[in-house]
Design a protein around this motif. Structure first.
Motif, PDB file in Angstrom:
ATOM      1  N   ALA A 182     -24.136 -23.748 -19.152  1.00  0.00           N
ATOM      2  CA  ALA A 182     -22.940 -23.357 -19.890  1.00  0.00           C
ATOM      3  C   ALA A 182     -23.149 -23.578 -21.388  1.00  0.00           C
ATOM      4  O   ALA A 182     -23.687 -24.599 -21.809  1.00  0.00           O
ATOM      5  N   GLY A 183     -22.746 -22.591 -22.181  1.00  0.00           N
ATOM      6  CA  GLY A 183     -22.863 -22.698 -23.622  1.00  0.00           C
ATOM      7  C   GLY A 183     -24.159 -22.162 -24.194  1.00  0.00           C
ATOM      8  O   GLY A 183     -24.311 -22.104 -25.425  1.00  0.00           O
ATOM      9  N   THR A 184     -25.086 -21.768 -23.331  1.00  0.00           N
ATOM     10  CA  THR A 184     -26.358 -21.230 -23.826  1.00  0.00           C
ATOM     11  C   THR A 184     -26.129 -19.905 -24.548  1.00  0.00           C
ATOM     12  O   THR A 184     -25.399 -19.037 -24.066  1.00  0.00           O
ATOM     13  N   THR A 185     -26.752 -19.749 -25.699  1.00  0.00           N
ATOM     14  CA  THR A 185     -26.686 -18.499 -26.457  1.00  0.00           C
ATOM     15  C   THR A 185     -27.891 -17.636 -26.085  1.00  0.00           C
ATOM     16  O   THR A 185     -29.034 -18.093 -26.156  1.00  0.00           O
ATOM     17  N   VAL A 186     -27.625 -16.396 -25.698  1.00  0.00           N
ATOM     18  CA  VAL A 186     -28.671 -15.474 -25.272  1.00  0.00           C
ATOM     19  C   VAL A 186     -28.683 -14.271 -26.209  1.00  0.00           C
ATOM     20  O   VAL A 186     -27.632 -13.713 -26.539  1.00  0.00           O
ATOM     21  N   THR A 187     -29.881 -13.876 -26.632  1.00  0.00           N
ATOM     22  CA  THR A 187     -30.045 -12.713 -27.515  1.00  0.00           C
ATOM     23  C   THR A 187     -30.515 -11.510 -26.702  1.00  0.00           C
ATOM     24  O   THR A 187     -31.498 -11.600 -25.956  1.00  0.00           O
ATOM     25  N   LEU A 188     -29.818 -10.397 -26.844  1.00  0.00           N
ATOM     26  CA  LEU A 188     -30.159  -9.146 -26.162  1.00  0.00           C
ATOM     27  C   LEU A 188     -30.548  -8.096 -27.201  1.00  0.00           C
ATOM     28  O   LEU A 188     -29.861  -7.935 -28.215  1.00  0.00           O
ATOM     29  N   THR A 189     -31.639  -7.384 -26.936  1.00  0.00           N
ATOM     30  CA  THR A 189     -32.076  -6.318 -27.834  1.00  0.00           C
ATOM     31  C   THR A 189     -32.317  -5.045 -27.033  1.00  0.00           C
ATOM     32  O   THR A 189     -33.083  -5.057 -26.059  1.00  0.00           O
ATOM     33  N   ALA A 190     -31.659  -3.961 -27.429  1.00  0.00           N
ATOM     34  CA  ALA A 190     -31.822  -2.661 -26.770  1.00  0.00           C
ATOM     35  C   ALA A 190     -32.829  -1.829 -27.546  1.00  0.00           C
ATOM     36  O   ALA A 190     -32.730  -1.688 -28.766  1.00  0.00           O
ATOM     37  N   THR A 191     -33.815  -1.262 -26.827  1.00  0.00           N
ATOM     38  CA  THR A 191     -34.842  -0.430 -27.451  1.00  0.00           C
ATOM     39  C   THR A 191     -34.882   0.923 -26.759  1.00  0.00           C
ATOM     40  O   THR A 191     -35.239   1.005 -25.578  1.00  0.00           O
ATOM     41  N   PRO A 192     -34.490   2.008 -27.434  1.00  0.00           N
ATOM     42  CA  PRO A 192     -34.511   3.332 -26.799  1.00  0.00           C
ATOM     43  C   PRO A 192     -35.925   3.854 -26.638  1.00  0.00           C
ATOM     44  O   PRO A 192     -36.815   3.542 -27.427  1.00  0.00           O
ATOM     45  N   LYS A 193     -36.146   4.652 -25.596  1.00  0.00           N
ATOM     46  CA  LYS A 193     -37.400   5.363 -25.418  1.00  0.00           C
ATOM     47  C   LYS A 193     -37.541   6.394 -26.530  1.00  0.00           C
ATOM     48  O   LYS A 193     -36.539   6.867 -27.076  1.00  0.00           O
ATOM     49  N   GLU A 194     -38.768   6.754 -26.867  1.00  0.00           N
ATOM     50  CA  GLU A 194     -38.996   7.753 -27.904  1.00  0.00           C
ATOM     51  C   GLU A 194     -38.240   9.049 -27.571  1.00  0.00           C
ATOM     52  O   GLU A 194     -38.311   9.553 -26.457  1.00  0.00           O
ATOM     53  N   GLY A 195     -37.498   9.546 -28.543  1.00  0.00           N
ATOM     54  CA  GLY A 195     -36.703  10.749 -28.329  1.00  0.00           C
ATOM     55  C   GLY A 195     -35.291  10.466 -27.844  1.00  0.00           C
ATOM     56  O   GLY A 195     -34.501  11.389 -27.673  1.00  0.00           O
ATOM     57  N   TRP A 196     -34.956   9.188 -27.617  1.00  0.00           N
ATOM     58  CA  TRP A 196     -33.629   8.786 -27.163  1.00  0.00           C
ATOM     59  C   TRP A 196     -32.950   7.940 -28.241  1.00  0.00           C
ATOM     60  O   TRP A 196     -33.605   7.442 -29.153  1.00  0.00           O
ATOM     61  N   GLU A 197     -31.631   7.774 -28.107  1.00  0.00           N
ATOM     62  CA  GLU A 197     -30.863   6.976 -29.037  1.00  0.00           C
ATOM     63  C   GLU A 197     -30.033   5.948 -28.284  1.00  0.00           C
ATOM     64  O   GLU A 197     -29.599   6.194 -27.158  1.00  0.00           O
ATOM     65  N   PHE A 198     -29.833   4.793 -28.917  1.00  0.00           N
ATOM     66  CA  PHE A 198     -28.965   3.759 -28.339  1.00  0.00           C
ATOM     67  C   PHE A 198     -27.529   4.035 -28.747  1.00  0.00           C
ATOM     68  O   PHE A 198     -27.236   4.233 -29.933  1.00  0.00           O
ATOM     69  N   ASN A 199     -26.598   4.041 -27.766  1.00  0.00           N
ATOM     70  CA  ASN A 199     -25.198   4.372 -28.029  1.00  0.00           C
ATOM     71  C   ASN A 199     -24.264   3.175 -28.019  1.00  0.00           C
ATOM     72  O   ASN A 199     -23.160   3.254 -28.561  1.00  0.00           O
ATOM     73  N   GLY A 200     -24.664   2.078 -27.385  1.00  0.00           N
ATOM     74  CA  GLY A 200     -23.774   0.917 -27.381  1.00  0.00           C
ATOM     75  C   GLY A 200     -23.868   0.118 -26.092  1.00  0.00           C
ATOM     76  O   GLY A 200     -24.538   0.507 -25.131  1.00  0.00           O
ATOM     77  N   TRP A 201     -23.157  -1.032 -26.092  1.00  0.00           N
ATOM     78  CA  TRP A 201     -23.137  -1.954 -24.955  1.00  0.00           C
ATOM     79  C   TRP A 201     -21.852  -1.792 -24.163  1.00  0.00           C
ATOM     80  O   TRP A 201     -20.811  -1.436 -24.704  1.00  0.00           O
ATOM     81  N   GLU A 202     -21.934  -2.096 -22.884  1.00  0.00           N
ATOM     82  CA  GLU A 202     -20.756  -2.114 -22.008  1.00  0.00           C
ATOM     83  C   GLU A 202     -20.794  -3.367 -21.150  1.00  0.00           C
ATOM     84  O   GLU A 202     -21.810  -4.046 -21.038  1.00  0.00           O
ATOM     85  N   GLY A 203     -19.662  -3.626 -20.491  1.00  0.00           N
ATOM     86  CA  GLY A 203     -19.577  -4.796 -19.616  1.00  0.00           C
ATOM     87  C   GLY A 203     -19.144  -6.015 -20.408  1.00  0.00           C
ATOM     88  O   GLY A 203     -18.139  -5.974 -21.132  1.00  0.00           O
ATOM     89  N   ASP A 204     -19.911  -7.103 -20.313  1.00  0.00           N
ATOM     90  CA  ASP A 204     -19.572  -8.339 -21.005  1.00  0.00           C
ATOM     91  C   ASP A 204     -20.157  -8.405 -22.409  1.00  0.00           C
ATOM     92  O   ASP A 204     -20.299  -9.491 -22.982  1.00  0.00           O
ATOM     93  N   ALA A 205     -20.523  -7.250 -22.958  1.00  0.00           N
ATOM     94  CA  ALA A 205     -20.975  -7.149 -24.345  1.00  0.00           C
ATOM     95  C   ALA A 205     -20.439  -5.851 -24.921  1.00  0.00           C
ATOM     96  O   ALA A 205     -20.252  -4.865 -24.204  1.00  0.00           O
ATOM     97  N   THR A 206     -20.168  -5.854 -26.208  1.00  0.00           N
ATOM     98  CA  THR A 206     -19.635  -4.661 -26.863  1.00  0.00           C
ATOM     99  C   THR A 206     -20.363  -4.443 -28.185  1.00  0.00           C
ATOM    100  O   THR A 206     -21.101  -5.298 -28.661  1.00  0.00           O
ATOM    101  N   GLY A 207     -20.117  -3.284 -28.771  1.00  0.00           N
ATOM    102  CA  GLY A 207     -20.692  -2.976 -30.074  1.00  0.00           C
ATOM    103  C   GLY A 207     -21.836  -1.999 -29.976  1.00  0.00           C
ATOM    104  O   GLY A 207     -22.290  -1.639 -28.883  1.00  0.00           O
ATOM    105  N   THR A 208     -22.305  -1.565 -31.142  1.00  0.00           N
ATOM    106  CA  THR A 208     -23.383  -0.581 -31.215  1.00  0.00           C
ATOM    107  C   THR A 208     -24.633  -1.130 -31.901  1.00  0.00           C
ATOM    108  O   THR A 208     -25.595  -0.394 -32.084  1.00  0.00           O
ATOM    109  N   ASN A 209     -24.616  -2.411 -32.284  1.00  0.00           N
ATOM    110  CA  ASN A 209     -25.829  -3.018 -32.833  1.00  0.00           C
ATOM    111  C   ASN A 209     -26.864  -3.171 -31.727  1.00  0.00           C
ATOM    112  O   ASN A 209     -26.539  -3.599 -30.614  1.00  0.00           O
TER     113      ASN A 209
END
Length: 245
Positions: A65-92
């Protein structure tokens, strides 16, 4: 009540109650007090919509409990990242979440498209007989068929003294950065041995002279990236075709 690592105090039971880790009781009889603890380890599940990947740091099967976790989304070549869903939000692409419960996160990717306008012009001349049928332009993704669209239909050409002309335009939404094969598919009917005597393609001088049987034939124009289609043959792909009986 003091929990061990990976556990948390929940409540008192028996002759004590409440959720505070410290409590007081008055000893006016025999007392039985139970401290209730529960494991404070949580799971993190990730999912992907589209083509891309998620990196997780630190990567563990369970988190305290309390652990901070870093998530990084990396799109495949020719694709774009649109955003997070579920227990995370935003487009970063990179975010952090705090593990205070079991959590599920999804990264959404999409393949952007670019709109292209194509113009196909057909010129038929020197016909001794009526010619009918169609000429189809196919644009196929090299990873698999993306789209096939008829751009021009040959009506009836019977004027031997001068050329007949037919023009049609169409719009394709092509995947940005993808590679495509471009074909012309001839499906024509006439009473004679119709041949393709001349073919001029805008931007491709190497195909300015061509001769082939073309009643039922498929001609590959070439392989191009989406940006090449945009810059080379966006406005006019075929400028002149001559049919000879």
């Amino acid at each position: 009540a003091t929990p061990a690592n990976g556990w948390r105090f929940v409540r008192w039971e028996g002759d004590a109650s409440g959720t505070s880790a410290t409590t007081t009781i008055t000893m006016n009889k025999d007392m039985n007090v139970i401290a209730v603890f529960e494991e404070s380890l949580f799971t993190l599940s990730t999912d992907i919509l589209g083509e891309g990947s998620i990196s997780v740091s630190p990567q563990k099967s369970k988190y305290e409990a309390g652990t901070t976790v870093t998530l990084t989304a990396t799109p495949k070549e020719g694709w774009e990242f649109n955003g997070w869903e579920g227990d995370a939000t935003g487009t970063n692409k990179t975010i952090t979440i705090t593990m205070n419960a079991n959590k599920s996160v999804r990264a959404n990717f999409s393949r952007p498209t670019v709109q292209h306008h194509f113009r196909l012009e057909l010129v038929a001349s020197n016909l001794q007989n009526t010619l009918e049928g169609s000429v189809t332009m196919h644009i196929e993704d090299t990873e698999g068929t993306y789209t096939s669209q008829k751009l021009i239909t040959v009506r009836t050409f019977s004027d031997a003294s001068g050329p007949d002309r037919y023009v049609k335009q169409a719009t394709f939404n092509l995947y940005k950065g993808a590679k495509y094969n471009v074909y012309l598919d001839f499906d024509l009917n006439s009473s004679g041995g119709t041949r393709l005597e001349g073919l001029s393609i805008y931007g491709f001088a190497g195909l300015s002279s061509f001769s082939t049987e073309m009643k039922k034939s498929k001609m590959k124009i070439g392989e191009f990236t989406e940006s090449e289609l945009q810059s080379v043959i966006n406005e006019m792909i075929i400028t002149a075709i001559k049919f000879q009986e």
